[in-house]
Design an enzyme around this catalytic site. Structure first.
Site, PDB file in Angstrom:
ATOM      1  N   GLU A  64       0.814  -1.209   0.000  1.00  0.00           N
ATOM      2  CA  GLU A  64       0.000   0.000   0.000  1.00  0.00           C
ATOM      3  C   GLU A  64       0.846   1.257   0.000  1.00  0.00           C
ATOM      4  O   GLU A  64       1.950   1.281   0.550  1.00  0.00           O
ATOM      5  CB  GLU A  64      -0.891   0.026   1.253  1.00  0.00           C
ATOM      6  CG  GLU A  64      -1.827  -1.157   1.360  1.00  0.00           C
ATOM      7  CD  GLU A  64      -2.460  -1.301   2.730  1.00  0.00           C
ATOM      8  OE1 GLU A  64      -3.564  -1.861   2.793  1.00  0.00           O
ATOM      9  OE2 GLU A  64      -1.851  -0.859   3.725  1.00  0.00           O
ATOM     10  N   ASP A 235      -7.652  -4.653   8.619  1.00  0.00           N
ATOM     11  CA  ASP A 235      -7.070  -3.505   7.911  1.00  0.00           C
ATOM     12  C   ASP A 235      -7.033  -3.712   6.403  1.00  0.00           C
ATOM     13  O   ASP A 235      -6.264  -3.062   5.700  1.00  0.00           O
ATOM     14  CB  ASP A 235      -5.666  -3.198   8.433  1.00  0.00           C
ATOM     15  CG  ASP A 235      -4.722  -4.384   8.328  1.00  0.00           C
ATOM     16  OD1 ASP A 235      -5.143  -5.429   7.793  1.00  0.00           O
ATOM     17  OD2 ASP A 235      -3.576  -4.268   8.778  1.00  0.00           O
TER      18      ASP A 235
END
Length: 348
Positions: A64, A235
């Site tokens: 990410e 998450d």
């Protein structure tokens, strides 16, 4: 070989220097400092660019990028999450980050963020618990005793005044590791055989497990009235820890709803499921804990502004210290229009 100019140099904080800096400041003092920086940025939340993180998913994990800017500085973090790594002797999460000057676009800091992410995540948890946890809370159940567990425990001690941590992990060796690491910190640790045992007498319940799956770490009947839940393991899409029934009984607080609805516990709920943004509680625009029997839930997935706060803090703390190297990172030709000429003059 030419000597790089000052304009070419960017401070770089290596893992070694980050560890030296943490010990120089003190772990608990640094957690308190980071919480202060994060809280200050949450108070000016509306100034920031905000976007869900850019995620590249694979069968084994996720990579990410997490960017944001307050108009004066720009920051981003590169971070991965690969639960299978632990079995291969690797970290589940690694990270690095950069802070830049918006006016010139020039980087002003490059730093490791594997350690820093653990610290900022724990500081954020405790900063939010300061607003949402029951008054006089002394005990936390720490369910999932991996790399984040000691940081979470120490942050709750340093910022919220907790003195007891009840540990559970399906791998008892992880709990024993955590207890050993916390032995000299002044915290009382209790290793428990089940998650049900861990939450007995705890006012704060923290879940932090790594498996990328829809799991039920806390079932609905395990959670009684009056607790604060700090859910930090979920998450990414398809990864949750809490039974849907818990969400239905809780007042849920989040960082950035467009990201949390994709990645957090509330991905189990409809788009119209009501949540409160944490920054609104901190500024007084929304209520936090309003009664002793209320269940508050911080559905934390981590957000770029927290990393920005951590980057700001490191920039401020390493300036004028030996806790960084200067990297020759930026080209600085004598004539800004003559980059090729700079290359040619460096020819052996």
């Amino acid at each position: 070989m030419s000597t790089p100019s000052e304009k070419a140099l960017v401070p770089f904080v290596s893992v070694d220097n980050m560890m030296r800096l943490i010990h120089h400041i003190g772990v608990e003092a640094m957690l308190r400092d980071l919480a202060d920086y994060i809280e200050a940025d949450f108070r000016r939340w509306e100034l920031f660019d905000k976007t869900p993180r850019v995620a590249s998913h694979s069968d084994v994990g996720v990579i990410e990028l997490m960017p944001t800017s307050d108009g004066e500085a720009y920051g981003f973090k590169y971070v991965n999450g690969h639960p299978k790594n632990t079995a291969e002797g690797l970290q589940t999460v690694t990270a690095f980050g950069l802070l830049a000057d918006v006016y010139t676009g020039y980087p002003v800091l490059l730093t490791e963020m594997t350690l820093l992410t653990a610290l900022r995540t724990a500081a954020t948890s405790a900063m939010v618990a300061k607003y949402l946890a029951p008054k006089g809370a002394t005990t936390m159940a720490m369910i999932g005793n991996g790399a984040q567990s000691e940081f979470q425990s120490l942050a709750m001690k340093a910022i919220c005044g907790l003195d007891t941590i009840r540990l559970f992990d399906k791998d008892r060796a992880a709990s024993e590791k955590c207890a050993a690491n916390l032995a000299a910190t002044g915290l009382t640790t209790v290793i428990c055989d089940t998650p049900e045992a861990a939450i007995e007498g705890a006012q704060i319940l923290t879940t932090c497990t790594a498996d990328k799956q829809n799991a039920t770490i806390l079932s609905d009947n395990m959670v009684g009235a009056g607790v604060h839940i700090n859910a930090i393991g979920g998450d990414c899409p398809g990864k949750t820890e809490l039974a849907k029934g818990i969400l239905e009984r809780s007042d849920v607080f989040v960082e950035f709803p467009p990201q949390t609805r994709i990645e957090g516990e509330i991905q189990q709920m409809g788009e119209d499921f009501a949540v409160t943004e944490v920054w609104q509680v901190i500024t007084g625009a929304a209520a936090g804990r309003t009664s002793a029997r209320q269940i508050t839930l911080f559905d934390s997935v981590g957000f770029a502004i927290e990393d920005f706060s951590a980057l700001r803090y490191i920039r401020d703390r390493v300036r004028g210290t030996p806790f960084h190297y200067d990297l020759d990172l930026l080209a600085d030709p004598d004539d800004p229009r003559d980059l090729f000429g700079m290359l040619q003059r460096a020819k052996p």
